[in-house]
Scaffold this active site. Structure first.
Site: not given
Length: 199
Positions: A38, A148
């Site tokens: 990510c 994330h």
């Protein structure tokens, strides 16, 4: 969008371009999630350029950070896979890699004081490149928790959530909507970094 409402990372890494629907017809570059890369996707989404950053470059940055780590003598056998700044197999890079990568592109990263609201960020600042947020996530029905990376930026005056877990960029209605979103991220334990052009 709820920050914890994330799709499973089943999409391919290929970036796509979408039309911004604000009337300007601007193209928005958007990479989708693959494994735990990510940060790689968020950086390319922030910079709006395919392969502005590569896995090899981020791995090299993480390796250089390890060489300069004063605690490198305290490693365990698992340190071969779970390195201090990333996971060799899945990616999962940390904030030190983010900062070093952006500094290599003449960008400055300022960690936002979470005690202040998002309204303290000047979204109209000329030097503002965009925002990087790190949000807590839960996957597999809460059996796995992690964090994330997500890029948020303005493209031709329109703000977008460029989360690689989304199937396409999500346009914010206006700057006030961006502030509300960021405040909700901060309330839920997210971290916010302001990325500026460093002259």
């Amino acid at each position: 969008m709820e920050p914890e409402a994330k799709s499973e990372a089943k999409q391919d890494e290929a970036g796509s371009s979408a039309d911004g629907s604000g009337g300007g017809g601007s193209k928005v570059y958007h990479e989708r999630q693959r494994m735990q890369f990510c940060l790689l996707h968020a950086l390319n989404n922030l910079m709006q350029e395919k392969e502005c950053f590569t896995r090899a470059e981020l791995d090299r940055i993480a390796g250089n950070l390890v060489l300069n780590d004063p605690n490198k003598d305290q490693w365990t056998p698992l340190s071969f896979i779970f390195k201090p700044h990333h996971n060799v197999i899945t990616g999962n890079y940390d904030v030190n890699v983010l900062i070093a990568a952006l500094e290599a592109r003449k960008k400055k990263v300022v960690w936002h004081d979470h005690r202040k609201g998002a309204s303290s960020i000047n979204l109209d600042a000329e030097a503002l490149v965009g925002l990087m947020i790190n949000v807590p996530i839960r996957r597999f029905r809460g059996l796995w928790t992690g964090r994330h990376w997500v890029a948020i930026r303005s493209i031709d005056g329109i703000w977008f959530n460029l989360d690689s877990d989304l199937s396409e960029p999500k346009q914010f209605k206006d700057k006030e909507n961006v502030i509300v979103f960021l405040d909700s991220i901060l309330r839920q334990g997210g971290e916010l970094m302001v990325v500026l052009q460093d002259d």
